[in-house]
Design a protein around this motif. Sequence first.
Motif, PDB file in Angstrom:
ATOM      1  N   ALA A   1       0.831  -1.201   0.000  1.00  0.00           N
ATOM      2  CA  ALA A   1       0.000   0.000   0.000  1.00  0.00           C
ATOM      3  C   ALA A   1       0.873   1.261   0.000  1.00  0.00           C
ATOM      4  CB  ALA A   1      -0.918  -0.002   1.212  1.00  0.00           C
TER       5      ALA A   1
ATOM      6  N   TYR B   1      -4.857   1.509   3.265  1.00  0.00           N
ATOM      7  CA  TYR B   1      -4.915   0.059   3.085  1.00  0.00           C
ATOM      8  C   TYR B   1      -6.178  -0.347   2.338  1.00  0.00           C
ATOM      9  CZ  TYR B   1      -0.971  -0.364   6.305  1.00  0.00           C
ATOM     10  OH  TYR B   1       0.257  -0.274   6.882  1.00  0.00           O
ATOM     11  N   SER B   2      -7.317   0.255   2.704  1.00  0.00           N
ATOM     12  CA  SER B   2      -8.551  -0.186   2.050  1.00  0.00           C
ATOM     13  C   SER B   2      -8.580   0.278   0.591  1.00  0.00           C
ATOM     14  CB  SER B   2      -9.784   0.287   2.821  1.00  0.00           C
ATOM     15  OG  SER B   2      -9.872   1.688   2.770  1.00  0.00           O
TER      16      SER B   2
ATOM     17  N   ARG C   1      -6.325  -2.073  -1.334  1.00  0.00           N
ATOM     18  CA  ARG C   1      -6.963  -3.371  -1.518  1.00  0.00           C
ATOM     19  C   ARG C   1      -7.980  -3.282  -2.663  1.00  0.00           C
ATOM     20  NH1 ARG C   1      -8.709  -3.912   3.724  1.00  0.00           N
ATOM     21  NH2 ARG C   1      -6.548  -3.978   4.433  1.00  0.00           N
TER      22      ARG C   1
ATOM     23  N   LEU D   1      -6.285  -3.010  -6.127  1.00  0.00           N
ATOM     24  CA  LEU D   1      -5.711  -4.257  -6.629  1.00  0.00           C
ATOM     25  C   LEU D   1      -6.807  -5.263  -6.964  1.00  0.00           C
ATOM     26  CD1 LEU D   1      -2.588  -4.603  -4.331  1.00  0.00           C
ATOM     27  CD2 LEU D   1      -2.626  -4.117  -6.759  1.00  0.00           C
ATOM     28  N   ASN D   2      -7.889  -5.226  -6.189  1.00  0.00           N
ATOM     29  CA  ASN D   2      -8.992  -6.150  -6.471  1.00  0.00           C
ATOM     30  C   ASN D   2      -9.590  -5.913  -7.849  1.00  0.00           C
ATOM     31  OD1 ASN D   2      -8.757  -7.558  -4.149  1.00  0.00           O
ATOM     32  ND2 ASN D   2     -10.438  -6.542  -3.067  1.00  0.00           N
TER      33      ASN D   2
ATOM     34  N   GLU E   1      -5.415 -10.482  -5.255  1.00  0.00           N
ATOM     35  CA  GLU E   1      -5.683 -10.557  -3.824  1.00  0.00           C
ATOM     36  C   GLU E   1      -4.357 -10.655  -3.106  1.00  0.00           C
ATOM     37  OE1 GLU E   1      -8.557 -10.711  -2.096  1.00  0.00           O
ATOM     38  OE2 GLU E   1     -10.040 -10.873  -3.715  1.00  0.00           O
TER      39      GLU E   1
ATOM     40  N   ASP F   1      -2.149  -9.269   0.702  1.00  0.00           N
ATOM     41  CA  ASP F   1      -2.137  -8.490   1.924  1.00  0.00           C
ATOM     42  C   ASP F   1      -1.342  -7.217   1.667  1.00  0.00           C
ATOM     43  OD1 ASP F   1      -1.883  -7.359   4.366  1.00  0.00           O
ATOM     44  OD2 ASP F   1      -0.982  -9.096   5.359  1.00  0.00           O
ATOM     45  N   VAL F   2      -2.049  -6.086   1.602  1.00  0.00           N
ATOM     46  CA  VAL F   2      -1.398  -4.838   1.189  1.00  0.00           C
ATOM     47  C   VAL F   2      -0.461  -4.292   2.250  1.00  0.00           C
ATOM     48  CG1 VAL F   2      -3.191  -4.163  -0.416  1.00  0.00           C
ATOM     49  CG2 VAL F   2      -3.343  -3.426   1.966  1.00  0.00           C
ATOM     50  N   ARG F   3      -0.463  -4.895   3.449  1.00  0.00           N
ATOM     51  CA  ARG F   3       0.457  -4.417   4.482  1.00  0.00           C
ATOM     52  C   ARG F   3       1.802  -5.132   4.432  1.00  0.00           C
ATOM     53  NH1 ARG F   3      -3.844  -4.709   9.228  1.00  0.00           N
ATOM     54  NH2 ARG F   3      -4.420  -6.409   7.842  1.00  0.00           N
TER      55      ARG F   3
END
Lengths: 332, 539
Positions: free
Chosen positions: B108, B130-131, B134, B137-138, B143, B145-147
């Motif tokens: 992210a 982060y959201s 996400r 990328l979606n 898929e 984990d962006v962290r």
Amino acid sequence: MTTTLEPAAGPTTDAQATRERIASLLQSYGAAIVLVILLVLGSIAFPTFATGSNFANVLTQSSFLLIVGAGMTFVILTGGIDLSVGSVFALGGVLAAFGSTYGIVGALLFPLIVCGAIGAVQGLLVAYAGMAPFIVTLAGLLGVRGLVLAATDGGSTTPLISDPAVVNLGQGAVFGIHWPVFIAIVVVVVGSVLLARTRGGQSVLAVGGSESASTLMGLPVARVKFSVYVVSGLCAGLAGALNAAYSSSGVPTVGVGLELNAISAVVIGGTLLVGGRGNLVGTVAGVLLLSVIQNLINQVGSLNSSVQAVVSGAFLAIVVIIQTVLSRTQRL
Amino acid sequence: MDAPAASPANTDVPVLEARGVTKRFAGVTALSDVTFSVRPGESLALMGENGAGKSTLIKVLTGVYQPDDGELFLHGEVTSFARPLDAQKSGVSTIYQEVNLVPLMSVAQNIYLGREPRSRLGLIDFRRMYSDARALLNEYGIEVDVRRPLRTLALGVQQMVALARAVSINASVVIMDEPTSSLEAREVETLFRVIGLLRARGIAIIYVSHRMDEIYRVCETVTVLRDGHVVHVGSLHDLPRMELVSMMLGRSVEKVRRGGVTEFTDANESDAPPVLVADDLSRKHQIDGISLVIRPGEVVGLGGLLGSGRSETLKGLSGVMQLDRGSVSIDGKTVRSGSVPAAIRAGIVMLPEDRKSEGIVPNLSVRDNIVLAALPKLSRAGFTSKRKQDAVVDVFIKRLHIKVSSPDQIVSELSGGNQQKVMIARWLAMTPKVLLLDEPTRGIDVGAKAEVQSLIDELAHEGLAIVLVSSEVEEVVEGSARVIVLRDGSIETELRGDDVDEQSLLAALAGDSSAGAGAVTPGATTTANPDEFPTKADA
């Protein structure tokens, strides 16, 4: 495909991920863990160690190095180094003593302006002229020490601080804790927020992580590099001024080798020397760790200061070895 | 093979256009009056061999270079980019061969670096970041984990993150420079799917790759550059591969038949027992299952376009590049792989492609450069014998006709051709059995070229086994007894005897099915059906 690509890090398996996470935690909090262990062992071994006055003493001793180390952390995070902080620290002290004739404002403003300007010159040379930080700040180390000597008749005079308000800034205490400790805490908190929660702070991490990528992403790479040397200069000047207030004089010979202690503390605190990763909390742990080791050696009494240097050196070597192992585990 | 989807907005004003762009470097014209345009939703292949001006053009389009002449138009209006950031802000994004992100930072953070969402206090709002990341990328079906730190992800995913970042900065043109060079087949599929999504949104793609299969899959139009000029603009779909390749190389089939243009004499195949046997040389993303047998006195050409694995094969043979698999043996004895000293001891030496950075030590004398590799042989107990050195140096300067004022002349003062001879002398001083030559005549003038070529010929006649890599088709064809053609890191075909001609080589380079058997009939190549491309399994 003429460029040879290193085998890609590749997708990480679960076991690997766990190992890497542990290594990463150790790298970040290792210094804090060792610090706690030393505190516990020291308290058991020496009855005079775990006393309020001794701890207050350790904190005061640490506060000056911590402020310098905070600035140094920013510089190292960009992949740079600032060797001038010891000399700038001494200059800050001398200027604070001169400025103290104008009261507390003069005692702080005078050193901050000059030391910030020295940081700015070094920052310009590194960021915009593309010179190597090591050389630029080595020149700073030598040149600024020369300025200090020039301002004090070759170091033969020590300007004294007579203004009680300025002296109180260094020697005054709340709950037995000296003011410089609180100021150091403020510096660390502000620095941490800047680093973790602002665009500027993220840019510092990005530049240290990959300068070329940062450039291509349109980040202001030169401005970021320039800024960290200004921050480091300001921190070293502030610490020097506080140290002068604490000792009520601007001693021209203080701070020799301070840059090496600051770099040690930052590295022990888990900040990668190549940049891109680290934080100020680690630097706090690193600084306290160095101070506690020094204090414990003093507790033994029979050991002299040369032993202390050997222990500190050996300790740093061990930390760097462990960090290298941890970095490899994390495939950094 | 799916046909590229028709562009939704082909009639629009070009989103990005260059008119009459010229760029010179120190008197050398890298781009000459180049006119180039790409429309919304178009996917354009930018083709050309090394030095054709592709990368210069890309750098002009992205603000790295300023054109000396000509203008850029963005959405029909004159524009100019003073630096890469300006181009980015105007919607021209670039995806580089290597992922240019910060590996230590999270997915992210990498997507939003420099434009992080902030709360009212001016602090970064990580939750929103982060959201957002996400969600972004979606959209591309990724898929992750962006962290997580970027470096813990596979290269393909990293490439996607770079793409997501580029596109999320309101890109209207995305330039992709060899985006698949380090991707797995599966990751390439994901990339192509995302390219489809981007085009459907009206984003133009400029695609640079040496992989023919990819170009024909992804792109609908093509612009071919050669020597800084645009030599062809048109639909890719109607363009046979063979023709595309000959345009890139600048050789028409007719011209080829007129005969020799190099100094090579007729090369003969040898039937002596093999000196070098290489089996199944492989390295991930670079070469795959390459096997060779080379006999003494033989010049074997390695053909292939840039990126086909020619240089990598030589590096694998000479121990410069670590191999994942495969073995090399000399006179039946296996050579420890991945070790240059072992290869040299066994008698394999390589003349590297980049003479300046990989071979010559510019500030040393001719003498020192020649004896450099042979020093251990010419010394006793660590002390070098000047007398022995002089003897060796003398022999080679005479033998190779190296034009020097004295052996003590600094090598950087010599011409390119003489520097190349010094390099050859260095390796001949090692009395090698196999000489690997990577672009031995690149960057040297015509006369010196001829001398180097006849030297190669002579060395082969004396029994040295030689492997020759050259991007000059005539050099490979006329210099080699056999030509092994590589494509995408594997052996595509081998040309022998009468099949070693320019036409067959061009066909093989293009990967035309008719070339697979090495039996190319004149004319067949020009009528080759562009839709019948062989897969690797056919070769």
